[in-house]
Design a protein around this motif. Structure first.
Motif, short mmCIF file in Angstrom:
data_model
loop_
_atom_site.label_atom_id
_atom_site.label_comp_id
_atom_site.label_asym_id
_atom_site.label_seq_id
_atom_site.Cartn_x
_atom_site.Cartn_y
_atom_site.Cartn_z
N VAL A 75 0.85 -1.20 0.00
CA VAL A 75 0.00 0.00 0.00
C VAL A 75 0.88 1.25 0.00
CG1 VAL A 75 -1.89 1.21 1.15
CG2 VAL A 75 -1.68 -1.29 1.38
N PRO A 76 0.95 1.98 -1.10
CA PRO A 76 1.72 3.22 -1.11
C PRO A 76 1.20 4.20 -0.07
CG PRO A 76 1.15 2.55 -3.34
CD PRO A 76 0.37 1.67 -2.41
N VAL A 77 2.09 5.01 0.46
CA VAL A 77 1.70 5.97 1.50
C VAL A 77 0.59 6.88 1.00
CG1 VAL A 77 2.51 7.93 2.88
CG2 VAL A 77 3.97 5.91 2.61
N GLU A 78 0.67 7.30 -0.26
CA GLU A 78 -0.35 8.21 -0.78
C GLU A 78 -1.74 7.55 -0.82
OE1 GLU A 78 2.19 6.81 -4.38
OE2 GLU A 78 2.49 7.41 -2.28
N ASP A 79 -1.78 6.23 -1.04
CA ASP A 79 -3.07 5.54 -1.02
C ASP A 79 -3.64 5.48 0.39
OD1 ASP A 79 -2.64 5.16 -3.67
OD2 ASP A 79 -2.59 2.97 -3.64
N MET A 80 -2.75 5.28 1.38
CA MET A 80 -3.22 5.26 2.77
C MET A 80 -3.74 6.64 3.16
SD MET A 80 -3.64 3.41 5.52
CE MET A 80 -2.49 2.02 5.53
N LEU A 81 -3.05 7.69 2.78
CA LEU A 81 -3.48 9.04 3.11
C LEU A 81 -4.81 9.37 2.43
CD1 LEU A 81 -0.09 10.97 2.86
CD2 LEU A 81 -1.32 10.32 4.94
N ASP A 115 -11.80 -6.16 -2.35
CA ASP A 115 -11.76 -4.72 -2.15
C ASP A 115 -10.65 -4.43 -1.13
OD1 ASP A 115 -12.10 -2.07 -1.54
OD2 ASP A 115 -14.28 -2.16 -1.39
N LEU A 116 -9.50 -3.99 -1.63
CA LEU A 116 -8.35 -3.79 -0.74
C LEU A 116 -8.60 -2.68 0.26
CD1 LEU A 116 -5.39 -4.17 -3.28
CD2 LEU A 116 -6.38 -5.89 -1.76
N ASP A 117 -9.40 -1.69 -0.11
CA ASP A 117 -9.72 -0.63 0.84
C ASP A 117 -10.43 -1.17 2.07
OD1 ASP A 117 -8.54 1.30 -0.66
OD2 ASP A 117 -10.38 2.19 -1.44
N THR A 118 -11.31 -2.17 1.87
CA THR A 118 -12.04 -2.72 3.01
C THR A 118 -11.09 -3.49 3.94
OG1 THR A 118 -12.64 -4.79 1.88
CG2 THR A 118 -14.15 -2.91 1.65
#
Length: 247
Positions: A75-81, A115-118
Motif C-alpha cells: 500500500v503506497p503511503v499516498e493511497d493510505m493518506l 476490495d483492498l480498501d475494506t
C-alpha cells in the motif's frame, strides 16, 4: 495498491525495508520475524503489518515439502493518506490473529475480487493503527541529523567517518548509538533506503542500469545481488511485473 505472492530466498529474508505499508498472510508454514529490534512469530492464522521504513528480517520454515510463501498487499503511503483523509497512520501492532482477514488476503492472490480498501479499513478498525509521529524519535538529536544526512544522499554509499565528524561523534560511537535508536547500523539503513529508491525508479520505468547508478551501486551486478537479497525478486523481474500492471 497491489497484491503479490512472495517466496523468499531459502531460509528467510535478510534485513530489509519497504517504502510502502505491507500487509502479509502466510500461505504455508511459519516465520520468526525481527522488526525494529522486536521479535515475534506468525503462522497460518496471523496477519502481519509493517509500516514504511521499518527494518525487518525473518526466518521461515514449513513442516511439509512445500516451500514457505506468503501473500502481501503493498500500500503506497499516498493511497493510505487518501483513505484516511490525509491522516498519517502508524500500525503499532505488527501481528494479529485474524483467520478471516487472512482468507480475504489470500483470495486476492487467487484472482478472486477483493476490495483492498475494506481490508485496510478492517485493520484500522481492529485498533492496530494510530497516529504516526512526525519522523523518527531517537533520544539523541544527532541521530536525527544522521538520518536526514543519509536520506538526502541516496546516490552513493556514505563514508560514516565523515558523517560522524559532522555530528561530533566518533565513528564507533555513532554506529552504536544509531543501531540502538533505529534497530540497524547506519550502513544497513542507508543500503535499504538506496534499494527502496532504486525500486521506485524501476516501478516508474527506469532502465535497470539507470536505477542502479542513481541509487549508488557500482554496476548492475551489485544492484542485482542486493536487490534480490532484499526483495526476493530480481530487478528485471520486478520491473517487468510492474510494467505489465501499468499497461
Amino acid at each position: 495498491m497491489r497484491v503479490e505472492v512472495v517466496t523468499p530466498v531459502p531460509g528467510g529474508f535478510p534485513r530489509h525495508s519497504h517504502d510502502e505499508y505491507v500487509i502479509s498472510a502466510n500461505v504455508d508454514g511459519w516465520e520468526r520475524v525481527r522488526l525494529d529490534g522486536v521479535c515475534f512469530e506468525a503462522g497460518v492464522e496471523e496477519v502481519t503489518v509493517y509500516n514504511p521504513g521499518q527494518v525487518q528480517s525473518s526466518v521461515t520454515e514449513t513442516a511439509g515439502a512445500r516451500p514457505w510463501s506468503c501473500v502481501s498487499v503493498y500500500v503506497p503511503v499516498e493511497d493510505m493518506l487518501a483513505l484516511t483523509g490525509g491522516q498519517p497512520v502508524e500500525f503499532v501492532q505488527p501481528v494479529l490473529s485474524a483467520p478471516d482477514l487472512r482468507q480475504r488476503i489470500l483470495a486476492g492472490a487467487g484472482g478472486a475480487p477483493v476490495d483492498l480498501d475494506t481490508i485496510l479499513v478492517d485493520l484500522l478498525g481492529r485498533g492496530v493503527g494510530g497516529s504516526r509521529p512526525a519522523g523518527p524519535r531517537p533520544g539523541d538529536p544527532r541521530i536525527a541529523q544522521v538520518l536526514r544526512r543519509l536520506r538526502d544522499d541516496l546516490s552513493a554509499a556514505v563514508d560514516m567517518s565523515e558523517v560522524a565528524t559532522e555530528v561530533g561523534l566518533s565513528r564507533e560511537h555513532l554506529i552504536r548509538s544509531f543501531t540502538r535508536a533505529v534497530g540497524c547500523s547506519p550502513y544497513a539503513w542507508h543500503l535499504q533506503a538506496r534499494l527502496a529508491y532504486g525500486r521506485r525508479l524501476l516501478r516508474e520505468g527506469a532502465p535497470i542500469a539507470d536505477a542502479a547508478a542513481a541509487s549508488g551501486f557500482a554496476d548492475q551486478a551489485h544492484f542485482h545481488k542486493y536487490f534480490r537479497a532484499a526483495y526476493a525478486i530480481t530487478p528485471g523481474r520486478f520491473r517487468a511485473s510492474t510494467s505489465d500492471k501499468t499497461r
